[in-house]
Design a protein around this motif. Structure first.
Motif, PDB file in Angstrom:
ATOM      1  N   VAL A 295      22.303 -33.404 -37.387  1.00  0.00           N
ATOM      2  CA  VAL A 295      22.911 -33.417 -36.063  1.00  0.00           C
ATOM      3  C   VAL A 295      22.305 -32.343 -35.169  1.00  0.00           C
ATOM      4  O   VAL A 295      22.257 -32.493 -33.941  1.00  0.00           O
ATOM      5  CB  VAL A 295      24.442 -33.254 -36.191  1.00  0.00           C
ATOM      6  N   THR A 296      21.793 -31.256 -35.775  1.00  0.00           N
ATOM      7  CA  THR A 296      21.190 -30.183 -34.977  1.00  0.00           C
ATOM      8  C   THR A 296      19.859 -30.587 -34.358  1.00  0.00           C
ATOM      9  O   THR A 296      19.342 -29.881 -33.493  1.00  0.00           O
ATOM     10  CB  THR A 296      20.989 -28.935 -35.848  1.00  0.00           C
ATOM     11  N   SER A 297      19.303 -31.719 -34.792  1.00  0.00           N
ATOM     12  CA  SER A 297      18.035 -32.175 -34.200  1.00  0.00           C
ATOM     13  C   SER A 297      18.252 -33.003 -32.942  1.00  0.00           C
ATOM     14  O   SER A 297      17.305 -33.323 -32.221  1.00  0.00           O
ATOM     15  CB  SER A 297      17.233 -32.999 -35.216  1.00  0.00           C
ATOM     16  N   VAL A 298      19.506 -33.370 -32.663  1.00  0.00           N
ATOM     17  CA  VAL A 298      19.803 -34.217 -31.511  1.00  0.00           C
ATOM     18  C   VAL A 298      19.904 -33.349 -30.259  1.00  0.00           C
ATOM     19  O   VAL A 298      20.573 -32.309 -30.254  1.00  0.00           O
ATOM     20  CB  VAL A 298      21.112 -35.000 -31.731  1.00  0.00           C
ATOM     21  N   ILE A 299      19.228 -33.771 -29.197  1.00  0.00           N
ATOM     22  CA  ILE A 299      19.246 -33.042 -27.934  1.00  0.00           C
ATOM     23  C   ILE A 299      19.737 -33.958 -26.830  1.00  0.00           C
ATOM     24  O   ILE A 299      19.677 -35.182 -26.935  1.00  0.00           O
ATOM     25  CB  ILE A 299      17.840 -32.495 -27.590  1.00  0.00           C
ATOM     26  N   GLY A 300      20.258 -33.349 -25.775  1.00  0.00           N
ATOM     27  CA  GLY A 300      20.731 -34.129 -24.644  1.00  0.00           C
ATOM     28  C   GLY A 300      19.640 -34.305 -23.611  1.00  0.00           C
ATOM     29  O   GLY A 300      18.798 -33.429 -23.404  1.00  0.00           O
ATOM     30  N   VAL A 322      17.412 -41.840 -28.436  1.00  0.00           N
ATOM     31  CA  VAL A 322      18.144 -42.439 -29.554  1.00  0.00           C
ATOM     32  C   VAL A 322      19.582 -42.719 -29.138  1.00  0.00           C
ATOM     33  O   VAL A 322      20.116 -42.086 -28.224  1.00  0.00           O
ATOM     34  CB  VAL A 322      18.146 -41.528 -30.806  1.00  0.00           C
ATOM     35  N   GLU A 323      20.184 -43.678 -29.827  1.00  0.00           N
ATOM     36  CA  GLU A 323      21.622 -43.914 -29.738  1.00  0.00           C
ATOM     37  C   GLU A 323      22.262 -43.363 -31.007  1.00  0.00           C
ATOM     38  O   GLU A 323      21.710 -43.490 -32.103  1.00  0.00           O
ATOM     39  CB  GLU A 323      21.922 -45.406 -29.617  1.00  0.00           C
ATOM     40  N   LEU A 324      23.424 -42.753 -30.866  1.00  0.00           N
ATOM     41  CA  LEU A 324      24.114 -42.182 -32.013  1.00  0.00           C
ATOM     42  C   LEU A 324      25.037 -43.212 -32.658  1.00  0.00           C
ATOM     43  O   LEU A 324      25.672 -44.004 -31.970  1.00  0.00           O
ATOM     44  CB  LEU A 324      24.926 -40.962 -31.591  1.00  0.00           C
ATOM     45  N   GLY A 325      25.084 -43.156 -33.985  1.00  0.00           N
ATOM     46  CA  GLY A 325      25.986 -44.019 -34.725  1.00  0.00           C
ATOM     47  C   GLY A 325      27.003 -43.203 -35.496  1.00  0.00           C
ATOM     48  O   GLY A 325      27.631 -42.312 -34.944  1.00  0.00           O
ATOM     49  N   GLY A 332      26.668 -32.669 -41.968  1.00  0.00           N
ATOM     50  CA  GLY A 332      26.006 -32.367 -40.699  1.00  0.00           C
ATOM     51  C   GLY A 332      24.875 -33.321 -40.382  1.00  0.00           C
ATOM     52  O   GLY A 332      23.849 -32.918 -39.825  1.00  0.00           O
ATOM     53  N   ARG A 333      25.059 -34.603 -40.697  1.00  0.00           N
ATOM     54  CA  ARG A 333      24.031 -35.624 -40.430  1.00  0.00           C
ATOM     55  C   ARG A 333      24.623 -36.712 -39.550  1.00  0.00           C
ATOM     56  O   ARG A 333      25.839 -36.903 -39.507  1.00  0.00           O
ATOM     57  CB  ARG A 333      23.512 -36.219 -41.731  1.00  0.00           C
ATOM     58  N   VAL A 334      23.736 -37.438 -38.859  1.00  0.00           N
ATOM     59  CA  VAL A 334      24.187 -38.480 -37.957  1.00  0.00           C
ATOM     60  C   VAL A 334      23.221 -39.661 -38.009  1.00  0.00           C
ATOM     61  O   VAL A 334      22.011 -39.488 -38.204  1.00  0.00           O
ATOM     62  CB  VAL A 334      24.318 -37.939 -36.511  1.00  0.00           C
TER      63      VAL A 334
END
Length: 351
Positions: A295-300, A322-325, A332-334
């Motif tokens: 999840v820490t790799s996801v940026i806005g 990306v779209e989140l699921g 801590g994963r997405v």
């Protein structure tokens, strides 16, 4: 129902990620600026992703969903001559207590005794009597009478092949006595409570945040961490429908919770623990063949939505929308959907 829960978890994941995003005003697909030091990265994986809710619970013996004990109501008339003691376990088909030295049996069933049972009787109460006697059907037949006479003889009762009101008390399963209301030598009054009990089954009770009620369903898998840090498994067996309000721990605030009960797959794992604090992880969603990133790799993205920063084989970095699921708050994963593949490397920013 499961699909709607997954959608709800995706929204929750987006809210969690948004709280700590790095906004990048980069157009889709462009290469980000180079940095002097190589970035920390993680590998995109593919596989099953589970989502859990974690909470504290209490391990004990099964009571009513509201936490109150089960009540055994006497229907025999006479004088109490033998009573169980607190902590005693009584199995279905065993002698529960005695009135005028006559045994009163404990039998398994959800319907309280309310009438004499004999040949020709029919109904739910007869069905549960037959289940205790290992006879099928909801009618009092000659097989019922024969099996009942055998049980009466074993327990030292008057052998009649009939079950008068007062000769047995029905409880859902075997019990563990937690309080005795009757007193030896006193009058056994019909309709009076004689024993308070929990069921002999073990369970974990959890006061779940009311906002998470829609995420949890009966049958959800649970991992339970015991006080000695060993784990055992279970399943959700009941989810409350009425919220309760209580004081938040040490904060002076009021929390709204929903009671949740968890049954154990292997009760022997908990040995004699009672009223013990445990930690539970309730699996509330799962996705097979998901692309998974930390999840820490996801940026806005400044334009809205989310992205990851992929490191190409030549070292250059690019933004991939990306779209989140599904979100796994334990590891801590997405789950993400986009132009990624298993094995890709994504930047994990140092914060």
């Amino acid at each position: 129902m499961r699909r709607s829960r997954v959608a709800g978890l995706a929204v929750a994941a987006a809210a969690v990620v948004t709280a700590g995003v790095i906004l990048l005003p980069l157009p889709d697909g462009t290469t980000s600026s180079a940095r002097a030091l190589p970035p920390e990265t993680a590998t995109v994986t593919k596989g099953q992703l589970d989502s859990q809710i974690t909470d504290d619970g209490t391990l004990g013996y099964r009571r009513r969903p509201d936490g109150s004990p089960y009540s055994a109501v006497n229907q025999a008339r006479g004088i109490y001559t033998q009573l169980p003691q607190e902590g005693d376990k009584v199995g279905c088909g065993e002698t529960f207590y005695r009135v005028d030295d006559r045994p009163v049996l404990l039998l398994c069933g959800d319907t309280p005794a309310y009438r004499d049972l004999s040949a020709g009787a029919k109904g739910k109460d007869v069905r549960q009597l037959n289940q205790n006697l290992k006879v099928s059907g909801d009618r009092f037949t000659s097989k019922t009478a024969r099996a009942l006479r055998k049980l009466q003889k074993q327990r030292g009762m008057k052998v009649t092949g009939e079950l008068p009101l007062g000769d047995a008390i029905f409880m859902p399963v075997s019990i563990r006595v937690i309080g005795v209301a009757g007193r030896l030598g006193t009058i056994a009054r019909a309709g009076a409570e004689v024993v308070q009990a929990s069921l002999a089954e073990r369970q974990v009770s959890v006061d779940l945040n009311a906002a998470q009620q829609s995420l949890v369903e009966v049958g959800d898998r649970v991992q339970i961490t015991l006080p000695d840090n060993t784990t055992t498994s279970g399943k959700v067996i009941w989810v409350g429908a009425v919220a309760r309000r209580g004081e938040g721990a040490g904060s002076g605030t009021t929390d709204t919770t929903i009671p949740v009960l968890i049954g154990l797959d292997r009760p022997q794992d908990v040995r004699k623990l009672d009223n013990a604090p445990v930690r539970v992880e309730i699996t509330v969603g799962e996705v097979k063949d998901a692309l998974i990133v930390p999840v820490t790799s996801v940026i806005g993205r400044a334009a809205g939505g989310f992205a990851v920063e992929r490191v190409r084989a030549d070292g250059r970095r690019e933004i991939v929308p990306v779209e989140l699921g599904l979100f796994d708050n334990v590891s801590g994963r997405v789950q993400v959907k986009g132009a990624l593949a298993a094995g890709d490397r994504v930047v994990v920013p140092s914060i």
